[in-house]
Design a protein around this motif. Structure first.
Motif, PDB file in Angstrom:
ATOM      1  N   ARG A  12      -9.902  -2.752  -4.574  1.00  8.00           N
ATOM      2  CA  ARG A  12      -9.091  -2.484  -4.022  1.00  8.00           C
ATOM      3  C   ARG A  12      -7.752  -2.992  -4.410  1.00  8.00           C
ATOM      4  O   ARG A  12      -8.001  -4.303  -4.728  1.00  8.00           O
ATOM      5  N   VAL A  13      -6.735  -2.057  -4.802  1.00  3.10           N
ATOM      6  CA  VAL A  13      -5.145  -2.292  -5.036  1.00  3.10           C
ATOM      7  C   VAL A  13      -4.264  -2.043  -4.622  1.00  3.10           C
ATOM      8  O   VAL A  13      -4.417  -0.845  -3.794  1.00  3.10           O
ATOM      9  N   ASP A  14      -2.873  -2.394  -4.919  1.00  3.48           N
ATOM     10  CA  ASP A  14      -1.895  -2.444  -4.471  1.00  3.48           C
ATOM     11  C   ASP A  14      -0.856  -1.022  -5.401  1.00  3.48           C
ATOM     12  O   ASP A  14      -0.822  -1.415  -6.933  1.00  3.48           O
ATOM     13  N   VAL A  15      -0.650  -0.049  -4.863  1.00  6.28           N
ATOM     14  CA  VAL A  15      -0.046   0.852  -5.181  1.00  6.28           C
ATOM     15  C   VAL A  15       1.030   1.134  -5.481  1.00  6.28           C
ATOM     16  O   VAL A  15       1.194   1.119  -4.214  1.00  6.28           O
ATOM     17  N   GLU A  16       1.755   2.066  -6.183  1.00  2.06           N
ATOM     18  CA  GLU A  16       3.403   2.625  -5.852  1.00  2.06           C
ATOM     19  C   GLU A  16       3.391   3.891  -5.741  1.00  2.06           C
ATOM     20  O   GLU A  16       2.494   4.027  -7.292  1.00  2.06           O
ATOM     21  N   ILE A  17       3.770   4.414  -5.098  1.00  2.07           N
ATOM     22  CA  ILE A  17       4.125   6.468  -5.286  1.00  2.07           C
ATOM     23  C   ILE A  17       4.759   6.511  -6.413  1.00  2.07           C
ATOM     24  O   ILE A  17       5.786   5.893  -5.889  1.00  2.07           O
ATOM     25  N   THR A  18       4.548   7.319  -7.282  1.00  5.88           N
ATOM     26  CA  THR A  18       5.434   7.870  -8.500  1.00  5.88           C
ATOM     27  C   THR A  18       5.867   9.725  -8.060  1.00  5.88           C
ATOM     28  O   THR A  18       6.812   9.327  -8.198  1.00  5.88           O
ATOM     29  N   GLY A  19       4.949   9.737  -7.749  1.00  4.82           N
ATOM     30  CA  GLY A  19       5.580  11.301  -7.520  1.00  4.82           C
ATOM     31  C   GLY A  19       4.402  12.095  -6.085  1.00  4.82           C
ATOM     32  O   GLY A  19       3.199  11.336  -6.073  1.00  4.82           O
ATOM     33  N   LEU A  20       4.987  13.121  -5.934  1.00  2.00           N
ATOM     34  CA  LEU A  20       4.028  13.470  -4.764  1.00  2.00           C
ATOM     35  C   LEU A  20       4.286  15.204  -5.423  1.00  2.00           C
ATOM     36  O   LEU A  20       4.842  15.757  -5.845  1.00  2.00           O
ATOM     37  N   GLN A  21       2.867  15.454  -5.041  1.00  2.00           N
ATOM     38  CA  GLN A  21       2.708  17.799  -5.750  1.00  2.00           C
ATOM     39  C   GLN A  21       1.922  17.878  -4.269  1.00  2.00           C
ATOM     40  O   GLN A  21       1.704  17.154  -3.438  1.00  2.00           O
ATOM     41  N   LYS A  22       1.797  19.184  -3.957  1.00  3.66           N
ATOM     42  CA  LYS A  22       0.860  19.692  -3.063  1.00  3.66           C
ATOM     43  C   LYS A  22      -0.710  18.863  -2.831  1.00  3.66           C
ATOM     44  O   LYS A  22      -1.028  19.187  -1.584  1.00  3.66           O
ATOM     45  N   TYR A  23      -0.976  19.487  -4.256  1.00  2.00           N
ATOM     46  CA  TYR A  23      -2.381  18.329  -4.435  1.00  2.00           C
ATOM     47  C   TYR A  23      -1.988  16.735  -3.992  1.00  2.00           C
ATOM     48  O   TYR A  23      -3.981  16.745  -4.393  1.00  2.00           O
ATOM     49  N   GLY A  24      -1.639  16.523  -4.178  1.00  2.00           N
ATOM     50  CA  GLY A  24      -1.887  14.542  -4.277  1.00  2.00           C
ATOM     51  C   GLY A  24      -0.751  13.831  -4.458  1.00  2.00           C
ATOM     52  O   GLY A  24       0.836  14.664  -4.576  1.00  2.00           O
ATOM     53  N   SER A  43      -8.333  10.669   7.060  1.00  2.00           N
ATOM     54  CA  SER A  43      -8.959  11.689   7.364  1.00  2.00           C
ATOM     55  C   SER A  43      -8.030  12.945   8.372  1.00  2.00           C
ATOM     56  O   SER A  43      -7.202  12.501   8.515  1.00  2.00           O
ATOM     57  N   GLY A  44      -8.834  14.606   8.009  1.00  2.00           N
ATOM     58  CA  GLY A  44      -8.275  14.626   9.179  1.00  2.00           C
ATOM     59  C   GLY A  44      -7.659  15.873   7.686  1.00  2.00           C
ATOM     60  O   GLY A  44      -7.114  15.447   6.827  1.00  2.00           O
ATOM     61  N   TYR A  45      -6.882  17.190   8.828  1.00  2.00           N
ATOM     62  CA  TYR A  45      -5.970  17.811   7.556  1.00  2.00           C
ATOM     63  C   TYR A  45      -4.588  17.186   7.656  1.00  2.00           C
ATOM     64  O   TYR A  45      -3.957  17.204   8.519  1.00  2.00           O
ATOM     65  N   ILE A  46      -4.458  17.818   6.323  1.00  2.00           N
ATOM     66  CA  ILE A  46      -2.416  17.342   6.069  1.00  2.00           C
ATOM     67  C   ILE A  46      -1.988  19.287   5.658  1.00  2.00           C
ATOM     68  O   ILE A  46      -2.116  19.428   4.539  1.00  2.00           O
ATOM     69  N   ALA A  47      -1.176  19.033   6.406  1.00  2.00           N
ATOM     70  CA  ALA A  47      -0.164  20.181   5.748  1.00  2.00           C
ATOM     71  C   ALA A  47       0.447  19.968   4.660  1.00  2.00           C
ATOM     72  O   ALA A  47       0.639  21.025   4.045  1.00  2.00           O
ATOM     73  N   ASP A  48       1.310  19.609   4.947  1.00  2.00           N
ATOM     74  CA  ASP A  48       2.313  18.447   4.343  1.00  2.00           C
ATOM     75  C   ASP A  48       2.266  16.968   3.509  1.00  2.00           C
ATOM     76  O   ASP A  48       2.519  16.381   4.758  1.00  2.00           O
ATOM     77  N   ILE A  49       1.924  17.203   2.529  1.00  2.00           N
ATOM     78  CA  ILE A  49       1.737  15.238   2.408  1.00  2.00           C
ATOM     79  C   ILE A  49       2.882  14.643   2.208  1.00  2.00           C
ATOM     80  O   ILE A  49       3.513  13.736   2.364  1.00  2.00           O
ATOM     81  N   HIS A  50       3.951  15.312   2.113  1.00  2.00           N
ATOM     82  CA  HIS A  50       5.798  14.675   2.431  1.00  2.00           C
ATOM     83  C   HIS A  50       5.459  13.960   3.554  1.00  2.00           C
ATOM     84  O   HIS A  50       6.320  13.169   4.028  1.00  2.00           O
ATOM     85  N   GLU A  51       5.078  14.735   4.598  1.00  2.00           N
ATOM     86  CA  GLU A  51       5.079  13.786   6.421  1.00  2.00           C
ATOM     87  C   GLU A  51       4.175  12.606   6.125  1.00  2.00           C
ATOM     88  O   GLU A  51       3.946  11.713   6.968  1.00  2.00           O
ATOM     89  N   ILE A  52       3.355  12.340   5.238  1.00  2.00           N
ATOM     90  CA  ILE A  52       2.302  11.069   5.379  1.00  2.00           C
ATOM     91  C   ILE A  52       2.628  10.168   4.459  1.00  2.00           C
ATOM     92  O   ILE A  52       2.886   8.878   4.805  1.00  2.00           O
ATOM     93  N   VAL A  53       2.852  10.981   2.948  1.00  2.00           N
ATOM     94  CA  VAL A  53       3.570   9.301   2.338  1.00  2.00           C
ATOM     95  C   VAL A  53       4.631  10.104   1.403  1.00  2.00           C
ATOM     96  O   VAL A  53       5.332  10.908   1.161  1.00  2.00           O
ATOM     97  N   ALA A  54       5.638   8.970   0.831  1.00  2.00           N
ATOM     98  CA  ALA A  54       6.641   8.994   0.547  1.00  2.00           C
ATOM     99  C   ALA A  54       6.915   8.461  -1.577  1.00  2.00           C
ATOM    100  O   ALA A  54       6.056   7.507  -1.491  1.00  2.00           O
ATOM    101  N   VAL A  55       7.761   9.170  -2.542  1.00  2.00           N
ATOM    102  CA  VAL A  55       7.782   8.632  -3.096  1.00  2.00           C
ATOM    103  C   VAL A  55       8.675   7.478  -3.615  1.00  2.00           C
ATOM    104  O   VAL A  55       9.253   6.535  -2.626  1.00  2.00           O
ATOM    105  N   GLY A  56       8.158   5.721  -3.982  1.00  2.00           N
ATOM    106  CA  GLY A  56       8.581   4.730  -3.841  1.00  2.00           C
ATOM    107  C   GLY A  56       7.122   3.869  -2.723  1.00  2.00           C
ATOM    108  O   GLY A  56       7.487   2.193  -2.532  1.00  2.00           O
TER     109      GLY A  56
END
Length: 131
Positions: A12-24, A43-56
């Motif tokens: 388990r690691v602490d990560v920082e999100i550096t970029g978003l694409q529709k696939y991950g 878990s479950g369906y994700i229509a838009d990744i931007h609604e779940i996580v953000a850069v930074g």
């Protein structure tokens, strides 16, 4: 390339999100970089990744795969959920739900009718070729 030799699957690691694409989401942890595929965000369906996580955004993730040939690291947020669903359970729900009109049950229910229709069509084609 993997910068730290102590990285192992299951860590388990602490990560920082550096970029978003529709696939991950692309992430950075220490001197390493990796990808959290959209199916591993939650878990479950994700229509838009931007609604779940953000850069930074900083989150805890689990390493689920390391490609030692090219150094790619795959991570997951879903595996750290209290009760993560598996893809199999999600597929079972969708494929066995006849209201969805997809999957094996609707196919099974309609197979006899489709077979009769196809045989009748092929018989007609054969008759037209002989005429």
């Amino acid at each position: 390339m993997i910068a730290e030799k102590m990285i192992k699957i299951g860590n388990r690691v602490d990560v920082e999100i550096t970029g978003l694409q529709k696939y991950g989401a692309f992430v950075r942890f220490g001197k390493n970089r990796g990808l959290i595929h959209i199916s591993e965000i939650k878990s479950g369906y994700i229509a838009d990744i931007h609604e779940i996580v953000a850069v930074g955004q900083k989150v805890k993730a689990q390493i689920i795969d390391i490609d030692e040939f090219d150094g790619k690291v795959s991570l997951s947020l879903r595996t750290l959920e209290a009760h993560p669903q598996t893809h199999h359970i999600q597929r079972k729900f969708h494929f066995n739900n006849s209201a969805n009109k997809i999957g094996f049950q609707p196919f099974k229910d309609n197979l006899a009718d489709w077979t009769e229709e196809q045989l009748a069509y092929l018989k007609q084609v054969k008759e037209n070729q002989g005429a």
